[in-house]
Design a protein around this motif. Structure first.
Motif, PDB file in Angstrom:
ATOM      1  N   ARG A  29       0.837  -1.211   0.000  1.00  0.00           N
ATOM      2  CA  ARG A  29       0.000   0.000   0.000  1.00  0.00           C
ATOM      3  C   ARG A  29       0.872   1.262   0.000  1.00  0.00           C
ATOM      4  NH1 ARG A  29      -4.727  -0.864   3.001  1.00  0.00           N
ATOM      5  NH2 ARG A  29      -5.808  -0.731   1.015  1.00  0.00           N
ATOM      6  N   THR A  30       1.902   1.284   0.827  1.00  0.00           N
ATOM      7  CA  THR A  30       2.792   2.445   0.881  1.00  0.00           C
ATOM      8  C   THR A  30       3.506   2.648  -0.444  1.00  0.00           C
ATOM      9  OG1 THR A  30       3.128   2.191   3.263  1.00  0.00           O
ATOM     10  CG2 THR A  30       4.783   3.455   2.044  1.00  0.00           C
ATOM     11  N   ASN A  31       4.073   1.582  -0.987  1.00  0.00           N
ATOM     12  CA  ASN A  31       4.826   1.696  -2.242  1.00  0.00           C
ATOM     13  C   ASN A  31       3.925   2.071  -3.413  1.00  0.00           C
ATOM     14  OD1 ASN A  31       7.191   1.055  -0.931  1.00  0.00           O
ATOM     15  ND2 ASN A  31       7.151  -1.110  -1.481  1.00  0.00           N
ATOM     16  N   ALA A  32       2.700   1.546  -3.417  1.00  0.00           N
ATOM     17  CA  ALA A  32       1.780   1.856  -4.513  1.00  0.00           C
ATOM     18  C   ALA A  32       1.355   3.323  -4.464  1.00  0.00           C
ATOM     19  CB  ALA A  32       0.562   0.939  -4.452  1.00  0.00           C
ATOM     20  N   ARG A  33       1.073   3.821  -3.269  1.00  0.00           N
ATOM     21  CA  ARG A  33       0.682   5.228  -3.160  1.00  0.00           C
ATOM     22  C   ARG A  33       1.828   6.140  -3.585  1.00  0.00           C
ATOM     23  NH1 ARG A  33      -2.157   4.894   2.792  1.00  0.00           N
ATOM     24  NH2 ARG A  33      -3.992   3.690   2.188  1.00  0.00           N
ATOM     25  N   ASN A  34       3.040   5.794  -3.212  1.00  0.00           N
ATOM     26  CA  ASN A  34       4.189   6.600  -3.617  1.00  0.00           C
ATOM     27  C   ASN A  34       4.377   6.563  -5.135  1.00  0.00           C
ATOM     28  OD1 ASN A  34       4.720   7.273  -0.959  1.00  0.00           O
ATOM     29  ND2 ASN A  34       6.254   5.680  -0.677  1.00  0.00           N
ATOM     30  N   ALA A  35       4.172   5.390  -5.726  1.00  0.00           N
ATOM     31  CA  ALA A  35       4.309   5.265  -7.181  1.00  0.00           C
ATOM     32  C   ALA A  35       3.236   6.081  -7.899  1.00  0.00           C
ATOM     33  CB  ALA A  35       4.213   3.790  -7.588  1.00  0.00           C
ATOM     34  N   PHE A  36       2.021   6.064  -7.360  1.00  0.00           N
ATOM     35  CA  PHE A  36       0.939   6.842  -7.950  1.00  0.00           C
ATOM     36  C   PHE A  36       1.241   8.339  -7.852  1.00  0.00           C
ATOM     37  CE2 PHE A  36      -3.311   8.898  -7.042  1.00  0.00           C
ATOM     38  CZ  PHE A  36      -3.658   9.046  -8.377  1.00  0.00           C
ATOM     39  N   THR A  37       1.720   8.774  -6.689  1.00  0.00           N
ATOM     40  CA  THR A  37       2.058  10.183  -6.508  1.00  0.00           C
ATOM     41  C   THR A  37       3.107  10.621  -7.522  1.00  0.00           C
ATOM     42  OG1 THR A  37       1.515  10.118  -4.150  1.00  0.00           O
ATOM     43  CG2 THR A  37       2.975  11.891  -4.882  1.00  0.00           C
ATOM     44  N   ALA A  38       4.054   9.738  -7.792  1.00  0.00           N
ATOM     45  CA  ALA A  38       5.131  10.072  -8.731  1.00  0.00           C
ATOM     46  C   ALA A  38       4.623  10.249 -10.158  1.00  0.00           C
ATOM     47  CB  ALA A  38       6.210   8.988  -8.689  1.00  0.00           C
ATOM     48  N   THR A  39       3.470   9.676 -10.476  1.00  0.00           N
ATOM     49  CA  THR A  39       2.934   9.812 -11.837  1.00  0.00           C
ATOM     50  C   THR A  39       2.158  11.110 -12.025  1.00  0.00           C
ATOM     51  OG1 THR A  39       0.808   8.704 -11.357  1.00  0.00           O
ATOM     52  CG2 THR A  39       2.685   7.308 -12.004  1.00  0.00           C
ATOM     53  N   GLN A  40       1.847  11.796 -10.944  1.00  0.00           N
ATOM     54  CA  GLN A  40       1.065  13.021 -11.068  1.00  0.00           C
ATOM     55  C   GLN A  40       1.948  14.181 -11.511  1.00  0.00           C
ATOM     56  OE1 GLN A  40      -0.508  13.033  -7.085  1.00  0.00           O
ATOM     57  NE2 GLN A  40      -2.411  12.036  -7.724  1.00  0.00           N
ATOM     58  N   ILE A  41       1.360  15.088 -12.264  1.00  0.00           N
ATOM     59  CA  ILE A  41       2.097  16.199 -12.859  1.00  0.00           C
ATOM     60  C   ILE A  41       1.894  17.451 -12.014  1.00  0.00           C
ATOM     61  CG2 ILE A  41       2.357  17.614 -14.937  1.00  0.00           C
ATOM     62  CD1 ILE A  41       1.044  15.271 -16.490  1.00  0.00           C
ATOM     63  N   ASP A  42       2.974  18.150 -11.720  1.00  0.00           N
ATOM     64  CA  ASP A  42       2.882  19.418 -10.995  1.00  0.00           C
ATOM     65  C   ASP A  42       2.295  20.471 -11.925  1.00  0.00           C
ATOM     66  OD1 ASP A  42       3.211  21.810  -9.646  1.00  0.00           O
ATOM     67  OD2 ASP A  42       5.234  21.376  -8.966  1.00  0.00           O
ATOM     68  N   MET A  43       1.097  20.954 -11.581  1.00  0.00           N
ATOM     69  CA  MET A  43       0.430  21.973 -12.391  1.00  0.00           C
ATOM     70  C   MET A  43       0.272  23.237 -11.533  1.00  0.00           C
ATOM     71  SD  MET A  43      -2.988  21.601 -14.784  1.00  0.00           S
ATOM     72  CE  MET A  43      -4.211  21.546 -13.463  1.00  0.00           C
ATOM     73  N   ASN A  44       1.378  23.937 -11.400  1.00  0.00           N
ATOM     74  CA  ASN A  44       1.407  25.172 -10.605  1.00  0.00           C
ATOM     75  C   ASN A  44       0.987  24.921  -9.159  1.00  0.00           C
ATOM     76  OD1 ASN A  44       2.110  27.932 -10.662  1.00  0.00           O
ATOM     77  ND2 ASN A  44      -0.030  28.561 -10.738  1.00  0.00           N
ATOM     78  N   GLY A  45       1.480  23.832  -8.593  1.00  0.00           N
ATOM     79  CA  GLY A  45       1.186  23.492  -7.211  1.00  0.00           C
ATOM     80  C   GLY A  45       0.065  22.487  -7.046  1.00  0.00           C
ATOM     81  N   TRP A  46      -0.758  22.314  -8.063  1.00  0.00           N
ATOM     82  CA  TRP A  46      -1.789  21.276  -8.073  1.00  0.00           C
ATOM     83  C   TRP A  46      -1.170  19.999  -8.627  1.00  0.00           C
ATOM     84  CZ3 TRP A  46      -7.322  22.280  -7.387  1.00  0.00           C
ATOM     85  CH2 TRP A  46      -7.610  23.606  -7.036  1.00  0.00           C
TER      86      TRP A  46
ATOM     87  N   GLY B 222      -1.840   2.083  -6.870  1.00  0.00           N
ATOM     88  CA  GLY B 222      -1.910   3.291  -6.061  1.00  0.00           C
ATOM     89  C   GLY B 222      -3.088   4.154  -6.445  1.00  0.00           C
ATOM     90  N   ALA B 223      -3.366   4.245  -7.742  1.00  0.00           N
ATOM     91  CA  ALA B 223      -4.528   5.010  -8.197  1.00  0.00           C
ATOM     92  C   ALA B 223      -5.819   4.359  -7.729  1.00  0.00           C
ATOM     93  CB  ALA B 223      -4.509   5.127  -9.721  1.00  0.00           C
ATOM     94  N   ASP B 224      -5.898   3.038  -7.824  1.00  0.00           N
ATOM     95  CA  ASP B 224      -7.119   2.341  -7.425  1.00  0.00           C
ATOM     96  C   ASP B 224      -7.306   2.339  -5.913  1.00  0.00           C
ATOM     97  OD1 ASP B 224      -8.366   1.443  -9.870  1.00  0.00           O
ATOM     98  OD2 ASP B 224      -6.614   0.191 -10.159  1.00  0.00           O
ATOM     99  N   ASP B 225      -6.210   2.426  -5.171  1.00  0.00           N
ATOM    100  CA  ASP B 225      -6.321   2.514  -3.724  1.00  0.00           C
ATOM    101  C   ASP B 225      -6.892   3.870  -3.314  1.00  0.00           C
ATOM    102  OD1 ASP B 225      -6.067   1.380  -1.204  1.00  0.00           O
ATOM    103  OD2 ASP B 225      -4.072   2.196  -0.888  1.00  0.00           O
ATOM    104  N   VAL B 226      -6.713   4.865  -4.164  1.00  0.00           N
ATOM    105  CA  VAL B 226      -7.312   6.180  -3.942  1.00  0.00           C
ATOM    106  C   VAL B 226      -8.794   6.143  -4.295  1.00  0.00           C
ATOM    107  CG1 VAL B 226      -7.360   8.535  -4.835  1.00  0.00           C
ATOM    108  CG2 VAL B 226      -5.196   7.509  -4.190  1.00  0.00           C
TER     109      VAL B 226
END
Length: 503
Positions: A325-342, A360-364
């Motif tokens: 769960r921890t590793n998947a959430r971290n991997a999902f976070t890494a795929t998100q794009i920084d859009m001016n702080g969003w 990680g996405a599905d756990d969200v």
């Protein structure tokens, strides 16, 4: 990871998922199978590693199986039966939204769980002549959204489609064109409809309800028996599913809060033995993964039995599940794009073979990442100074009205408490939308649209029109939706407004 990030989007919404997926054929019943046994030669560390692989590969599949149980088998308010849509005629609010997190407050929903193993499904949609956004989308247990119809996909004329199973062969009904026939990749799928509410007047709500009630989906045999049309909802039977289950399935609808590691492996085992969940026969990586998971007792023809697991192996399974769960959430976070702080979530750049990020996405929220052709989502947790958004402070979000988020359909900025639920407030406002902006609901000053995020209403009447209530003693978060996103909302180059703390 901060408290409010940990709790983001639990078990919900394509999706937002659970509620957006709320919804004639009994499917696989209860086949006889041997008890799944863990290979006795596996070390404790190997058991933990394989449990993590099972989490990464199968979370979306197990989540689909559990959601289908909730809506088609479990007695309770969510039960609506197989192969039957269930429309929702009111927007979600702070009271009704607590069945799932981070739902939106700008669309009416309809949805259901469907099974193609015995009969194709006919989908019909009405004419939508007032320019409002609407969509009907279908996704399988892999969260592969293989079917999309609606204002941004297929126009606004009346439409009909025939969805057939991956192995179905039979006589097609007369009059369907090739573009109306959709072969699903799996016999089981979820159908989800969204209809935009714009100004929220009585007339607007009535028009949106007419659209959601006009969308129907039934088995071909039922459509044929009704003379080539979909019968009224109250004439459609509520058929209970006959999928294999175990007693704790009634208590584990929220994977994040109530499902143990052994629950998960048991659930994934049932999914692996359900013939209506058609697997990918052409995926070398999936075949290799399943060969490994067979040593953990997860394989066709065998049902995992938690009661057969001794304390030492149970501890290693728990270790692997927690780590996954921890590793998947971290991997999902890494795929998100920084859009001016969003943090922008889009499947445009997603790797479908990156099982860990997908988990990680599905756990969200089950059903994510959402298809970029439909919409993208951006999360905000911090202000312009990098501090957590905190309801004990006041903030502004300021947009230039000449450069509002560029969408072909609409945008919405919903706000949630740290757990992902709507915030109860005296004006029942849970989001701000482009539809309300277009109807003149907000104050605009010198070409600037400023929203005031604070727990108490502003004293200035013009500012109060733009008030977005926050929780007075909690962190909060935003999860913006962009329906019909254009380039900047797909690649993250659009300069989203920052939350500026004003006290």
């Amino acid at each position: 990871m901060r408290k409010n990030r940990r709790k983001l989007l639990r078990a919900g919404t394509a999706a937002a998922a659970a509620v957006t997926l709320i919804p004639m054929i009994a499917a696989c019943g209860s086949p006889t199978a041997d008890t799944g046994q863990i290979d006795s030669s596996l070390s404790g560390n190997e058991i933990a590693d394989l449990t993590e692989q099972a989490f990464d590969w199968g979370l979306n599949i197990a989540g689909f199986y559990e959601l289908r149980h909730l809506y088609t088998q479990q007695d309770g308010p969510a039960f609506h039966g197989l192969n039957r849509l269930q429309p929702q005629l009111e927007l979600f609010n702070a009271k009704t939204s607590r069945v799932a997190t981070t739902v939106n407050a700008s669309t009416l929903y309809s949805g259901g769980m469907f099974d193609l193993s015995k009969d194709p499904i006919v989908v019909e949609t009405p004419a939508v002549t007032d320019g409002r956004y609407w969509s009907v989308q279908a996704g399988d247990q892999y969260a592969d959204w293989f079917f999309k119809a609606g204002s941004q996909f297929s126009g606004n004329a009346p439409q009909r489609y025939l969805l057939i199973g991956p192995d179905w062969h039979g006589k097609l009904p007369a009059g369907f064109t090739g573009t109306q026939i959709v072969r699903a990749p799996s016999d089981s799928f979820v159908l989800s409809a969204r209809i935009a509410v714009t100004s929220r007047t009585d007339a607007d709500m009535a028009a949106a309800r007419a659209v959601v009630l006009g969308i129907g989906a039934v088995p071909l045999s039922q459509w044929t028996a009704a003379g080539g049309h979909i019968p009224a909802l109250d004439q459609q039977p509520k058929v209970k599913g006959d999928y294999r289950s175990f007693p704790r399935m009634d208590q584990i609808t929220d994977i994040a809060k109530s499902m143990t590691a052994l629950d998960y492996l048991h659930l994934l085992s049932l999914a692996l033995n359900d013939p209506t969940l058609t697997r990918k026969a052409d995926s070398a990586k999936e075949i290799q993964t399943l060969n490994g998971l067979a040593r953990l007792g997860l394989k066709p023809g065998a049902i995992f039995d938690p009661d057969k697991i001794d304390a030492d192996r149970r501890a290693k399974i728990d270790e692997g599940f927690t780590r996954a769960r921890t590793n998947a959430r971290n991997a999902f976070t890494a795929t998100q794009i920084d859009m001016n702080g969003w943090r922008l979530q889009s499947d445009l750049f997603a790797d479908p073979l990156d099982y860990r990020a997908k988990a990680g996405a599905d756990d969200v929220a089950w059903g994510t990442p959402v298809p970029y052709q439909s919409h993208t989502i951006a999360y905000l947790f911090t202000d312009s100074g990098g501090r957590d958004l905190d309801g004990s402070h006041r903030y502004t979000l300021t947009f230039d009205t000449g450069t509002l988020p560029p969408t072909t359909e609409f945008w919405e900025l919903p706000i949630y408490d740290s757990a992902g639920y709507f915030i109860d407030n005296p004006i029942n406002r849970y989001s701000v939308t482009s539809g309300q902006f277009a109807s003149g609901a907000y104050t605009v000053t010198d070409g600037k649209l400023t929203f005031y995020l604070q727990p108490d209403p502003p004293t200035d009447p013009d500012q109060k029109r733009n008030w977005l209530p926050t929780p007075p003693k909690d962190h909060f978060q935003l999860a913006a939706r962009f329906y019909g996103p254009t380039s900047g909302l797909l690649d993250g180059t659009y300069p989203m407004a920052k939350a500026v703390r004003t006290d």
